[in-house]
Enzyme design. Structure first.
Site: not given
Length: 606
Positions: A66, A89, A154-155, A453, A483, A510, A512, A516
Site C-alpha cells: 500500500d 521480496e 500497520h507495518h 552463499g 533439489d 541427490n 538433500g 552441508e
C-alpha cells in the site's frame, strides 16, 4: 584496507561527487527552481523512473504494497520500464542482483513496501553488498506527516520508531536517503544512484507516499549522471606506475595476471582484456572471477583456488615472480580456505579505490583510471611475455565403466552443451564447484554467489539474469540448482513462465543438501529433504506441459547425452526443467577438498 586508507578514498570520491553536483546545478540554471512553469516540472516519482530509464534500466522487481502503489503507477505507465512482480521480496532482491550482474554497468532495481516488505528483502541486499553488486532498493513509506505524528500504523513496530528499518538498512548499503523535501529530492535521487554505480554496492531510498506525488523541476535530467570513478592524483599515480614497472623488469617477464570479481563489478572488463592482450601475460581467474576474461582466450590458463587448484595451475601461479591481481576478493571459498601461496612481496593488487604495491598502500588510486596508463607502460615487454607457456584450459569427458550420472562425468559433459554468449547460473555448493573446472565458450557469462552463499539465490537471480540477457542480446540462460536449494525459492519459476522467459533449469536430485553433508553430518537427518515431483513443477506453477513448458527426468549418462544432443531441447524455445537423478554422497572434486579444509577451520570435533 586500513581505516585511514578508506577515509582517504572516501574523501576523493566525495570531492568528485561535489564537483559534478556543482556542474549539474550550473547546467540546470535558474529554471532549476521548483517554481518553474508546469511544462518544466514532473512528479518526484516520475523523475526517479526517468533517471533509471536514462541509465538503460528496463526492469523493476518487487512486490506491491500500500505504501508503494502510487509510485507503481509511474513505473507501469512509462513505456520503457517494465514492472516484474515477484512472488516475495526475497526473490525480488535476488532477481535485482542477477539483473545487475549480467547487465554490466546498470543497477538492479528493487521496490518493496515499508517494514514487512523491505525486511524480507534484506538478505538479498546484504548478499549484493557482500559481492559488490549495484542494487537500488526503493521503499515506499508512509507520508511525511505520518512520520512526524508517529501513529500506531500497520507495518510499524507499534512503538513510534519510523526510522528503525532505515537504520537497519544502513548496515547493508553504501549510501541511503530518506526523501523528505522536494527542494532536495532530485539531488538526493541523483546522489544515491550515482553512489550505487560508482561504488558498485546496494543503496537505499525511502520514498514517502506524498513526496512521490509532489512536483519538482525536471531540468536536472538534462545533465547525465556522472558514473565515472574519481580521478587519481597525478603525482601519486605516476609514482605507482614507476614502481610497478620496476617490479615487472625485475621479474624478467615471469609475470601472471590473476583476475577476480571486482574486475567486472567495478567496470574494468574492457581495460582488463586490453591489459591481457597488450602485455601477453598468462591470465588466471579466482572462482568469483570466472568468465571475467573470455575462457577461449589462448593465454587463459584456468581457475586458481589455492590448495584446491589443479596442480599445473597451482604451480604456474605460485611460481611466478610477479602477480598482477585485479579486483581481488579474498574470501574463504574464493581462495581455497585462505590457502593462497602468493607472498606479498611478489604481488601488485589493483582495486577500485586503492592500489597495493607489495607492502605499500596507495589510497585513491583506482584501477579504472590506472589501467590504460599501465597498459601503455607495459606494452614494450609484450614480446618476451609470450614466451611463457600457458597450459590449455580444458575439461575432457572422462570414460567411466557405468551409466551413473556422476559428478566427475556430469560437468565436462554439460560443458560440451554450452554455447557462446550463454548465461550459466550455478547454485552455491555442488553446482558452483562443478562448473568451475569447465571452460566456458566465448562471450559466456558465469553467475554465482560464492562469498555470500545464500542457498536458493540462483532461482531469483536467474529471473533477473534472463531479463538482462534479453537487454544485452545474450544467448540462453542455463541454471544448475540442487533439489534442496530450489525448494527455498521455487515460486519464482512461475514468474519466469508468466513473462515468457525460456531458461533451461537442471535440478540435481541427490536427496538433500550435498555441500552441508560434506561439511558436517554426512548421514544426519537434518541434511535430508522431502522429494518433490520435480517434473510436475512447471505445470503446477502456471505452465502447460508439452506446450508452454517441458520437463524431463534423466537417470543415466545415455539419457542425459541424448537430451543434450537433441536440437529442439538445445534451442530453448520454451522454459525447460531437467531432473538429474544422482547419487546422494557424490560431489565435485573441488567441493570435497573445500569441505575438508572448512571442516578443520570450523572445529566441529571435540
Amino acid at each position: 584496507m586500513s581505516a585511514n586508507t578508506q577515509a582517504v578514498a572516501s574523501l576523493h570520491a566525495e570531492v568528485t561527487r561535489l564537483r559534478h553536483e556543482l556542474t549539474t546545478v550550473q547546467n540546470a540554471g535558474p529554471s532549476a527552481d521548483v517554481s518553474t512553469v508546469a511544462a518544466d516540472t514532473m512528479y518526484v516519482g516520475q523523475y526517479l523512473v526517468e533517471r533509471l530509464v536514462q541509465l538503460g534500466v528496463t526492469k523493476m522487481f518487487g512486490v506491491p504494497g500500500d505504501f508503494n502503489l502510487g509510485f507503481l503507477d509511474f513505473v507501469e505507465d512509462h513505456p520503457k520500464m517494465d514492472w516484474v512482480g515477484d512472488c516475495n521480496e526475497l526473490n525480488a532482491s535476488y532477481a535485482a542482483d542477477g539483473y545487475a550482474r549480467v547487465n554490466e554497468g546498470k543497477p538492479g532495481v528493487l521496490l518493496t513496501t515499508f517494514g514487512v516488505g523491505e525486511l524480507s528483502a534484506m538478505n538479498g541486499i546484504a548478499g549484493a553488498f557482500s559481492e559488490h553488486v549495484p542494487v537500488l532498493h526503493i521503499v515506499g513509506v508512509p507520508s511525511t506527516s505520518q512520520q512526524k505524528a508517529k501513529p500506531m500504523l500497520h507495518h510499524t513496530l507499534g512503538d513510534g520508531r519510523y526510522d528503525a528499518y532505515y537504520m537497519a538498512a544502513q548496515q547493508f548499503t553504501i549510501s541511503h536517503s530518506s526523501l523528505n523535501s522536494i527542494e532536495t529530492a532530485a539531488a538526493e535521487i541523483d546522489r544515491v544512484i550515482t553512489d550505487c554505480l560508482v561504488k558498485a554496492r546496494p543503496v537505499y531510498l525511502m520514498l514517502p507516499t506524498d513526496i512521490a506525488y509532489m512536483r519538482i523541476s525536471a531540468t536536472r535530467l538534462k545533465t547525465p549522471l556522472n558514473i565515472e570513478p574519481p580521478a587519481n592524483d597525478p603525482e601519486t599515480e605516476e609514482f605507482v606506475l614507476d614502481e610497478i614497472v620496476k617490479l615487472v623488469e625485475a621479474a624478467q617477464n615471469d609475470v601472471i595476471i590473476l583476475v577476480d570479481a571486482c574486475g567486472i563489478r567495478h567496470g574494468v572488463k574492457h581495460e582488463l582484456e586490453a591489459l591481457c592482450k597488450h602485455t601477453g601475460y598468462p591470465v588466471y581467474a579466482a572462482p568469483m572471477g570466472k568468465s571475467v576474461i573470455d575462457e577461449s582466450y589462448s593465454r587463459y590458463g584456468g581457475i586458481y583456488v589455492g590448495e584446491i587448484s589443479h596442480d599445473d595451475i597451482k604451480a604456474k601461479v605460485e611460481s611466478a615472480k610477479l602477480i598482477l591481481s585485479v579486483g581481488g576478493l579474498k574470501s574463504d571459498f574464493n581462495t581455497g580456505n585462505f590457502t593462497y601461496h602468493i607472498p606479498t612481496q611478489r604481488t601488485v593488487e589493483l582495486h577500485s579505490d586503492h592500489t597495493l604495491v607489495q607492502f605499500a598502500v596507495f589510497p585513491g588510486i583506482g584501477m579504472k583510471r590506472l589501467m590504460p596508463k599501465l597498459i601503455a607502460r607495459l606494452q614494450p615487454y609484450k614480446e618476451g611475455a609470450f614466451q611463457a607457456e600457458v597450459p590449455k584450459f580444458e575439461a575432457p569427458v572422462p570414460k567411466e565403466d557405468n551409466d551413473i550420472i556422476s559428478q566427475t562425468w556430469l560437468w565436462p559433459r554439460v560443458g560440451q552443451f554450452f554455447r557462446p554468449k550463454d548465461i550459466v547460473v550455478a547454485e552455491t555448493g555442488t553446482s558452483s564447484f562443478g562448473v568451475l573446472d569447465v571452460p566456458l565458450p566465448a562471450g559466456a557469462v558465469f553467475v554465482s554467489q560464492i562469498l555470500w552463499g545464500s542457498i536458493g539465490w540462483t532461482v531469483g537471480s536467474t529471473l533477473g539474469a534472463a531479463f538482462a540477457g534479453l537487454d544485452r542480446g545474450m544467448n540462453r540462460t542455463i541454471l544448475f540448482v540442487g533439489d534442496g536449494s530450489l525448494q527455498l525459492t521455487v515460486q519464482e519459476l512461475s514468474v519466469m513462465i508468466h513473462h515468457g522467459l525460456k531458461p533451461i533449469i537442471f535440478v540435481l536430485n541427490n536427496s538433500g543438501y550435498t555441500i552441508e553433508r560434506f561439511l558436517h553430518g554426512k548421514t544426519r537427518k537434518y541434511n535430508d529433504i522431502s522429494n518433490w515431483k520435480w517434473t510436475k513443477l512447471l505445470d503446477t506453477l502456471g505452465g502447460e506441459e508439452g506446450k508452454t513448458v517441458r520437463s524431463y527426468t534423466v537417470r543415466t549418462k545415455d539419457e542425459l547425452s541424448n537430451l543434450l544432443d537433441d536440437p529442439k531441447f538445445a534451442a530453448a524455445e520454451t522454459i525447460q526443467l531437467v531432473e538429474l537423478v544422482m547419487e546422494m554422497h557424490d560431489a565435485p572434486r573441488a567441493l570435497k577438498v573445500q569441505a575438508e579444509l572448512s571442516g578443520k577451520t570450523n572445529r566441529y570435533t571435540a
